[in-house]
Design a protein around this motif. Sequence first.
Motif, PDB file in Angstrom:
ATOM      1  N   LYS A 129      21.703  -2.542   4.066  1.00  0.00           N
ATOM      2  CA  LYS A 129      21.194  -1.266   3.536  1.00  0.00           C
ATOM      3  C   LYS A 129      19.706  -1.352   3.258  1.00  0.00           C
ATOM      4  CE  LYS A 129      22.225  -0.102  -0.768  1.00  0.00           C
ATOM      5  NZ  LYS A 129      23.013   0.428  -1.926  1.00  0.00           N
ATOM      6  N   PHE A 130      19.269  -2.419   2.645  1.00  0.00           N
ATOM      7  CA  PHE A 130      17.848  -2.561   2.337  1.00  0.00           C
ATOM      8  C   PHE A 130      17.030  -2.887   3.583  1.00  0.00           C
ATOM      9  CE2 PHE A 130      19.404  -2.624  -1.956  1.00  0.00           C
ATOM     10  CZ  PHE A 130      18.361  -2.090  -2.702  1.00  0.00           C
ATOM     11  N   GLY A 131      17.619  -3.620   4.503  1.00  0.00           N
ATOM     12  CA  GLY A 131      16.917  -3.941   5.741  1.00  0.00           C
ATOM     13  C   GLY A 131      16.634  -2.716   6.582  1.00  0.00           C
ATOM     14  N   THR A 134      12.945   2.320   5.652  1.00  0.00           N
ATOM     15  CA  THR A 134      11.675   2.440   6.365  1.00  0.00           C
ATOM     16  C   THR A 134      10.605   3.182   5.565  1.00  0.00           C
ATOM     17  OG1 THR A 134      12.440   4.477   7.439  1.00  0.00           O
ATOM     18  CG2 THR A 134      12.803   2.393   8.618  1.00  0.00           C
ATOM     19  N   GLY A 135      10.997   3.790   4.433  1.00  0.00           N
ATOM     20  CA  GLY A 135      10.024   4.561   3.667  1.00  0.00           C
ATOM     21  C   GLY A 135      10.314   4.557   2.178  1.00  0.00           C
ATOM     22  N   ASN A 136       9.315   4.975   1.422  1.00  0.00           N
ATOM     23  CA  ASN A 136       9.408   5.018  -0.026  1.00  0.00           C
ATOM     24  C   ASN A 136      10.550   5.891  -0.522  1.00  0.00           C
ATOM     25  OD1 ASN A 136       7.768   3.450  -1.676  1.00  0.00           O
ATOM     26  ND2 ASN A 136       5.945   4.638  -1.200  1.00  0.00           N
ATOM     27  N   ALA A 137      10.781   7.015   0.141  1.00  0.00           N
ATOM     28  CA  ALA A 137      11.791   7.963  -0.329  1.00  0.00           C
ATOM     29  C   ALA A 137      13.171   7.318  -0.403  1.00  0.00           C
ATOM     30  CB  ALA A 137      11.818   9.186   0.582  1.00  0.00           C
ATOM     31  N   GLU A 138      13.486   6.483   0.571  1.00  0.00           N
ATOM     32  CA  GLU A 138      14.789   5.817   0.576  1.00  0.00           C
ATOM     33  C   GLU A 138      14.927   4.854  -0.606  1.00  0.00           C
ATOM     34  OE1 GLU A 138      15.692   4.623   4.950  1.00  0.00           O
ATOM     35  OE2 GLU A 138      13.541   5.053   4.765  1.00  0.00           O
ATOM     36  N   LEU A 139      13.846   4.141  -0.910  1.00  0.00           N
ATOM     37  CA  LEU A 139      13.893   3.194  -2.024  1.00  0.00           C
ATOM     38  C   LEU A 139      13.920   3.931  -3.358  1.00  0.00           C
ATOM     39  CD1 LEU A 139      13.995   0.166  -2.455  1.00  0.00           C
ATOM     40  CD2 LEU A 139      11.498   0.139  -2.558  1.00  0.00           C
ATOM     41  N   GLY A 208      12.690  -7.703   5.071  1.00  0.00           N
ATOM     42  CA  GLY A 208      11.804  -6.749   5.710  1.00  0.00           C
ATOM     43  C   GLY A 208      11.084  -5.750   4.847  1.00  0.00           C
ATOM     44  N   VAL A 209      11.141  -5.881   3.521  1.00  0.00           N
ATOM     45  CA  VAL A 209      10.543  -4.870   2.654  1.00  0.00           C
ATOM     46  C   VAL A 209       9.933  -5.534   1.427  1.00  0.00           C
ATOM     47  CG1 VAL A 209      12.661  -4.434   1.339  1.00  0.00           C
ATOM     48  CG2 VAL A 209      10.966  -2.603   1.599  1.00  0.00           C
ATOM     49  N   GLY A 210       8.934  -4.893   0.838  1.00  0.00           N
ATOM     50  CA  GLY A 210       8.312  -5.400  -0.387  1.00  0.00           C
ATOM     51  C   GLY A 210       7.460  -4.318  -1.023  1.00  0.00           C
ATOM     52  N   LEU A 211       7.003  -4.579  -2.233  1.00  0.00           N
ATOM     53  CA  LEU A 211       6.149  -3.658  -2.978  1.00  0.00           C
ATOM     54  C   LEU A 211       4.850  -4.363  -3.336  1.00  0.00           C
ATOM     55  CD1 LEU A 211       8.762  -2.290  -5.567  1.00  0.00           C
ATOM     56  CD2 LEU A 211       8.045  -1.164  -3.454  1.00  0.00           C
ATOM     57  N   HIS A 212       3.790  -3.582  -3.500  1.00  0.00           N
ATOM     58  CA  HIS A 212       2.545  -4.144  -4.021  1.00  0.00           C
ATOM     59  C   HIS A 212       1.839  -3.134  -4.899  1.00  0.00           C
ATOM     60  CE1 HIS A 212      -1.906  -4.821  -3.872  1.00  0.00           C
ATOM     61  NE2 HIS A 212      -1.465  -5.912  -4.463  1.00  0.00           N
ATOM     62  N   TYR A 213       1.328  -3.627  -6.046  1.00  0.00           N
ATOM     63  CA  TYR A 213       0.401  -2.854  -6.869  1.00  0.00           C
ATOM     64  C   TYR A 213      -0.619  -3.825  -7.442  1.00  0.00           C
ATOM     65  CZ  TYR A 213       4.382  -4.096  -9.952  1.00  0.00           C
ATOM     66  OH  TYR A 213       5.433  -4.731 -10.580  1.00  0.00           O
ATOM     67  N   PRO A 214      -1.874  -3.379  -7.605  1.00  0.00           N
ATOM     68  CA  PRO A 214      -2.884  -4.288  -8.166  1.00  0.00           C
ATOM     69  C   PRO A 214      -2.526  -4.662  -9.594  1.00  0.00           C
ATOM     70  CG  PRO A 214      -3.712  -2.041  -8.068  1.00  0.00           C
ATOM     71  CD  PRO A 214      -2.409  -2.038  -7.342  1.00  0.00           C
ATOM     72  N   ALA A 215      -2.506  -5.954  -9.870  1.00  0.00           N
ATOM     73  CA  ALA A 215      -2.117  -6.431 -11.201  1.00  0.00           C
ATOM     74  C   ALA A 215      -2.686  -7.819 -11.415  1.00  0.00           C
ATOM     75  CB  ALA A 215      -0.594  -6.457 -11.345  1.00  0.00           C
TER      76      ALA A 215
END
Length: 290
Positions: A129-131, A134-139, A208-215
């Motif tokens: 499911k997570f693999g 493809t976009g933010n909306a799904e997550l 296949g997925v990850g997040l990033h924010y400046p921290a």
Amino acid sequence: MMLSCANRQLLRRAAVLAALLCANAGAAPTTVVFPRPEGSSADLRGVYAEQLLAAALAYSGGKYQTRPSRLPMQQSRAVSELARGAIIDVLWTMTTREREQQMLPIRIPIDKGLIGWRLLLVRDADQAKFGAITGNAELKALTAVQGRDWPDRAILEANGYQVYGSSSYESSFSMLIGGRIDYFPRSVREVWGEIARFGARGLSVAPGVGLHYPAAMYFFVNQGNKELGRDLEAGLEKMLADGAFDRLFYKFHDEALRKSDFKSRRIFELGNPVLPERTPLARKQLWLFE
């Protein structure tokens, strides 16, 4: 031989200085207490920061020794205790505007910004499911978990993610394993050790997925303890200058970076509304990924 008055004064000053130096040479080191993290004895998240703290204080030239607090502390309590100058002398945590008002930050990101690079801890059964995301909306249609007092919770919510605030670090894993939430975003420097602890209970890193924010993760001291703050900053700068900082960093993080393989992942970029304006983003030496 008769000494002049001026010479006698010089000798007296030299004697006083020598006495002070001898006294300092024999003085007991100053103990610097950091918070013992919550979690089991198998939780090794703090080992890198503990070693970096001890090394930086040694580099500063001061006489320090470090030790953990007697009892473990949740993050919110550690911040509160340091802000009021009780029990602990230093902690390491993600910086926010509020925290920089409460405590004195040492603005050198000890993790080179890795705290903002997130992989998703999920149940083995949800790998496919997570693999397929493809976009933010799904997550954003799924539910994450974060500690209720963690800055990450506010960051995710500000970016439109559904987040459940857990009461403790350990309970977040129980909620994920039990199916009460869908995923647990964890920093690169944390997630692989957690897989070693919880993988046998059916948890793994989403493909296949990850997040990033400046921290940035900093050392903080009490606002009134400027001497410790100066010494800690001076030690870190010396370690940066001679390469000791990078050697220790890669010793602890090389394998995690290799396993994370960010080049093969879709990384969703998030804003960080709690990041202070004085974060040294322009100082490229301090960050792993520019």
